[in-house]
Design a protein around this motif. Structure first.
Motif, PDB file in Angstrom:
ATOM      1  N   ALA A   1       0.763  -1.735  -0.154  1.00 22.77           N
ATOM      2  CA  ALA A   1       0.205   0.138  -0.020  1.00 22.77           C
ATOM      3  C   ALA A   1       0.912   1.565   0.050  1.00 22.77           C
ATOM      4  N   ALA A   2       1.668   1.176   1.195  1.00 26.93           N
ATOM      5  CA  ALA A   2       3.272   2.800   0.415  1.00 26.93           C
ATOM      6  C   ALA A   2       3.473   2.653  -0.675  1.00 26.93           C
ATOM      7  N   ALA A   3       3.630   1.701  -1.625  1.00 25.85           N
ATOM      8  CA  ALA A   3       4.448   2.160  -2.968  1.00 25.85           C
ATOM      9  C   ALA A   3       3.476   2.535  -2.945  1.00 25.85           C
ATOM     10  N   ARG A   4       2.280   1.833  -3.911  1.00 27.35           N
ATOM     11  CA  ARG A   4       0.898   1.985  -3.929  1.00 27.35           C
ATOM     12  C   ARG A   4       0.150   3.384  -4.058  1.00 27.35           C
ATOM     13  N   ILE A   5       0.113   3.778  -3.009  1.00 28.40           N
ATOM     14  CA  ILE A   5      -0.355   5.137  -2.878  1.00 28.40           C
ATOM     15  C   ILE A   5       0.870   6.018  -3.206  1.00 28.40           C
ATOM     16  N   ALA A   6       2.424   6.434  -2.790  1.00 29.05           N
ATOM     17  CA  ALA A   6       3.272   7.004  -3.143  1.00 29.05           C
ATOM     18  C   ALA A   6       3.208   7.316  -4.625  1.00 29.05           C
ATOM     19  N   SER A   7       2.534   5.870  -5.910  1.00 27.24           N
ATOM     20  CA  SER A   7       3.253   6.010  -6.877  1.00 27.24           C
ATOM     21  C   SER A   7       1.649   6.088  -7.714  1.00 27.24           C
TER      22      SER A   7
ATOM     23  N   GLU B   1       5.101   3.477  10.174  1.00 24.02           N
ATOM     24  CA  GLU B   1       5.487   4.449   9.678  1.00 24.02           C
ATOM     25  C   GLU B   1       6.576   4.077   9.031  1.00 24.02           C
ATOM     26  N   LEU B   2       7.583   2.685   9.040  1.00 19.52           N
ATOM     27  CA  LEU B   2       8.336   2.616   8.887  1.00 19.52           C
ATOM     28  C   LEU B   2       9.117   2.532   7.258  1.00 19.52           C
ATOM     29  N   CYS B   3       7.622   1.894   6.364  1.00 20.24           N
ATOM     30  CA  CYS B   3       7.267   1.419   5.541  1.00 20.24           C
ATOM     31  C   CYS B   3       6.876   2.838   4.909  1.00 20.24           C
ATOM     32  N   PHE B   4       5.942   3.797   4.832  1.00 20.02           N
ATOM     33  CA  PHE B   4       5.958   4.957   4.757  1.00 20.02           C
ATOM     34  C   PHE B   4       6.382   5.903   4.599  1.00 20.02           C
ATOM     35  N   ALA B   5       7.141   5.728   5.081  1.00 22.35           N
ATOM     36  CA  ALA B   5       8.452   7.282   5.639  1.00 22.35           C
ATOM     37  C   ALA B   5       9.503   6.880   4.066  1.00 22.35           C
ATOM     38  N   GLU B   6       9.820   5.175   4.023  1.00 22.79           N
ATOM     39  CA  GLU B   6      10.791   5.098   3.179  1.00 22.79           C
ATOM     40  C   GLU B   6       9.996   5.127   1.868  1.00 22.79           C
ATOM     41  N   ALA B   7       8.468   5.649   1.842  1.00 26.40           N
ATOM     42  CA  ALA B   7       7.708   5.255   0.667  1.00 26.40           C
ATOM     43  C   ALA B   7       7.964   7.050   0.825  1.00 26.40           C
ATOM     44  N   ASP B   8       8.398   7.600   1.543  1.00 25.66           N
ATOM     45  CA  ASP B   8       8.661   9.042   1.088  1.00 25.66           C
ATOM     46  C   ASP B   8       7.271   9.635   1.762  1.00 25.66           C
ATOM     47  N   LEU B   9       6.253   9.002   2.690  1.00 22.71           N
ATOM     48  CA  LEU B   9       5.219   9.705   2.917  1.00 22.71           C
ATOM     49  C   LEU B   9       4.636   9.346   4.799  1.00 22.71           C
ATOM     50  N   PRO B  10       5.879  10.297   5.103  1.00 24.79           N
ATOM     51  CA  PRO B  10       5.821  10.367   6.562  1.00 24.79           C
ATOM     52  C   PRO B  10       4.375  10.406   7.412  1.00 24.79           C
ATOM     53  N   LEU B  11       3.808   9.374   8.886  1.00 29.17           N
ATOM     54  CA  LEU B  11       2.798   9.322   8.970  1.00 29.17           C
ATOM     55  C   LEU B  11       2.384  10.257  10.368  1.00 29.17           C
ATOM     56  N   THR B  12       1.579  10.947  10.499  1.00 28.50           N
ATOM     57  CA  THR B  12       1.139  11.433  11.303  1.00 28.50           C
ATOM     58  C   THR B  12      -0.148  10.851  12.088  1.00 28.50           C
ATOM     59  N   TRP B  13      -0.519  10.834  13.271  1.00 28.05           N
ATOM     60  CA  TRP B  13      -1.828   9.983  13.617  1.00 28.05           C
ATOM     61  C   TRP B  13      -2.243  10.868  14.637  1.00 28.05           C
TER      62      TRP B  13
ATOM     63  N   GLU C   1      16.117  -3.181   7.844  1.00 26.89           N
ATOM     64  CA  GLU C   1      15.953  -3.484   6.936  1.00 26.89           C
ATOM     65  C   GLU C   1      15.178  -3.755   5.975  1.00 26.89           C
ATOM     66  N   LEU C   2      13.852  -4.297   6.698  1.00 26.08           N
ATOM     67  CA  LEU C   2      13.027  -5.355   6.314  1.00 26.08           C
ATOM     68  C   LEU C   2      12.194  -4.747   4.761  1.00 26.08           C
ATOM     69  N   ALA C   3      11.682  -3.640   6.387  1.00 24.47           N
ATOM     70  CA  ALA C   3      10.834  -2.758   5.998  1.00 24.47           C
ATOM     71  C   ALA C   3      11.145  -2.091   4.696  1.00 24.47           C
ATOM     72  N   LYS C   4      13.190  -1.930   4.786  1.00 32.08           N
ATOM     73  CA  LYS C   4      13.167  -0.714   3.294  1.00 32.08           C
ATOM     74  C   LYS C   4      13.314  -2.057   2.196  1.00 32.08           C
ATOM     75  N   MET C   5      13.939  -3.558   2.411  1.00 34.38           N
ATOM     76  CA  MET C   5      13.701  -4.074   1.698  1.00 34.38           C
ATOM     77  C   MET C   5      12.784  -4.220   0.642  1.00 34.38           C
ATOM     78  N   MET C   6      11.131  -4.260   1.764  1.00 30.39           N
ATOM     79  CA  MET C   6      10.168  -5.362   1.224  1.00 30.39           C
ATOM     80  C   MET C   6       9.647  -3.740   0.396  1.00 30.39           C
ATOM     81  N   VAL C   7       9.563  -2.950   0.533  1.00 26.91           N
ATOM     82  CA  VAL C   7       9.031  -1.289   0.278  1.00 26.91           C
ATOM     83  C   VAL C   7       9.888  -1.058  -1.547  1.00 26.91           C
ATOM     84  N   ALA C   8      11.245  -1.388  -1.107  1.00 25.19           N
ATOM     85  CA  ALA C   8      11.745  -1.280  -2.014  1.00 25.19           C
ATOM     86  C   ALA C   8      11.233  -2.135  -3.758  1.00 25.19           C
ATOM     87  N   ALA C   9      11.170  -3.088  -2.768  1.00 21.75           N
ATOM     88  CA  ALA C   9      10.828  -3.737  -3.828  1.00 21.75           C
ATOM     89  C   ALA C   9       8.967  -4.236  -4.212  1.00 21.75           C
ATOM     90  N   ASP C  10       8.141  -3.443  -4.073  1.00 22.03           N
ATOM     91  CA  ASP C  10       6.743  -2.842  -3.630  1.00 22.03           C
ATOM     92  C   ASP C  10       7.199  -2.023  -4.939  1.00 22.03           C
TER      93      ASP C  10
END
Length: 352
Positions: free
Chosen positions: A209-215, A269-281, A335-344
């Motif tokens: 979702a982080a990758a698709r929202i960023a795209s 939070e890690l995944c969305f930040a990796e997709a350049d979409l930092p979250l506030t709640w 690193e796991l979050a970064k790896m998964m977001v990069a692939a997505d």
């Protein structure tokens, strides 16, 4: 099914080979010179994309990865496969493994995830197959934990049909080990993820979702319990532990975990930040929402994704595996979050 002599007399059978763990394990065993057989269910559509990169032309002279049709619901197919393959090692990774889905199809989950293990073990006994047997156990078996971290001696308190079935399989494996002197072990695996994780599981749902929202391909992500915490590692690390368990002189059960616990919210939070979409709640509980940099609602809690019985906190103690197997995780949570977001992100670019 035609059988040829295995290289170095190493022949392994993997149930669930087309899943996340099965694909990583097949890669590992092939790299060690094994002949690998994978049991797959018959389907009208192919589901082999995770192993297509290692699958060979079946007409080649030296084929070391073979697939055969079978089902953990069908004892006759299991017996036939064991007679044909005559494996040295059996890795049972096949299951109905989605916890939330298990509440909707509890009987099927029990048939495959629980009784399917008994069918495998009984087939080994009936056919005289003296292979080493690995059963994929789960941290979900601990459920409402009575101690933290959880180790091999922590009592089980399963909170879902999936976990109940896994507890059945765990004890069946131990019973066959004790009753029939079989080399049969349980690997109590805490959550392990990767870019190959199924898209309905929460970590992959978040990274996708982080990758698709960023795209610009998706507007919002709906999640359930953001406060649930889990011990998350990398699947590629965890299959090494499976193999190591079967290389020991004596069969024993092991917890495999990183020893760190993080919440669903943290992973989000890690995944969305990796997709350049930092979250506030904003809000809390059922009204909680995650807002992106421009104030858009990017994450929303949906009560439909809550389980009838929640498991709030899991964290594993893998000191026995570290000490006796020499196993260590190599990929951190970040690193796991970064790896998964990069692939997505790469997948999302292909959708544009």
């Amino acid at each position: 099914m035609t059988k040829s002599p295995p290289r170095n007399n190493l022949r392994a059978l993997i149930t669930g080979i087309t899943g996340q763990d099965g694909s990583y394990l097949a890669e590992l065993l092939l790299s060690k010179g094994y002949e690998v057989w994978g049991m797959v269910r018959r389907s009208s559509s192919f589901n082999t994309h995770r192993i297509d990169h290692i699958y060979q032309d079946p007409h080649e002279a030296d084929v070391r990865l073979r697939l055969c049709y079978g089902d953990l619901n069908d004892a006759s197919s299991i017996n036939h496969i064991l007679r044909t393959v005559e494996p040295n090692e059996i890795y049972n990774l096949g299951a109905q493994s989605h916890v939330k889905v298990s509440f909707e199809i509890p009987e099927y989950t029990t048939e495959v995830t629980g009784i399917g293990v008994i069918r495998l073990l009984e087939a080994m006994r009936e056919e005289g197959i003296r292979a080493k047997f690995y059963q994929a156990s789960s941290s979900e078996q601990f459920g409402k934990v009575c101690e933290s971290p959880q180790s091999e001696s922590t009592p089980f308190d399963p909170q879902s049909p999936y976990a109940v079935a896994k507890v059945m399989a765990f004890h069946a494996t131990r019973n066959y080990r004790q009753s029939y002197d079989m080399f049969a072990v349980n690997g109590i695996m805490f959550n392990h993820e990767s870019p190959r994780r199924g898209e309905t599981f929460v970590t992959r749902k978040i990274s996708r979702a982080a990758a698709r929202i960023a795209s610009g391909l998706q507007a919002c992500l709906f999640l359930g319990n953001l406060a649930a915490t889990r011990d998350w590692g990398f699947a590629g690390d965890y299959v090494k532990a499976m193999w190591l368990m079967l290389q020991q002189d004596k069969p024993q059960d092991y917890v495999i975990a990183t020893g760190e616990s993080h919440s669903v919210r943290e992973f989000c939070e890690l995944c969305f930040a990796e997709a350049d979409l930092p979250l506030t709640w904003e809000g809390e509980g059922l009204n909680e929402t995650g807002l992106g940099p421009d104030g858009r609602v990017l994450v929303r809690v949906d009560p439909r994704y809550f389980r009838p019985a929640e498991v709030d906190h899991l964290v594993g103690d893998a000191s026995k595996a570290r000490r006796e197997l020499g196993w260590e995780p190599t990929v951190s949570f970040a690193e796991l979050a970064k790896m998964m977001v990069a692939a997505d992100m790469q997948l999302a670019r292909g959708e544009l």
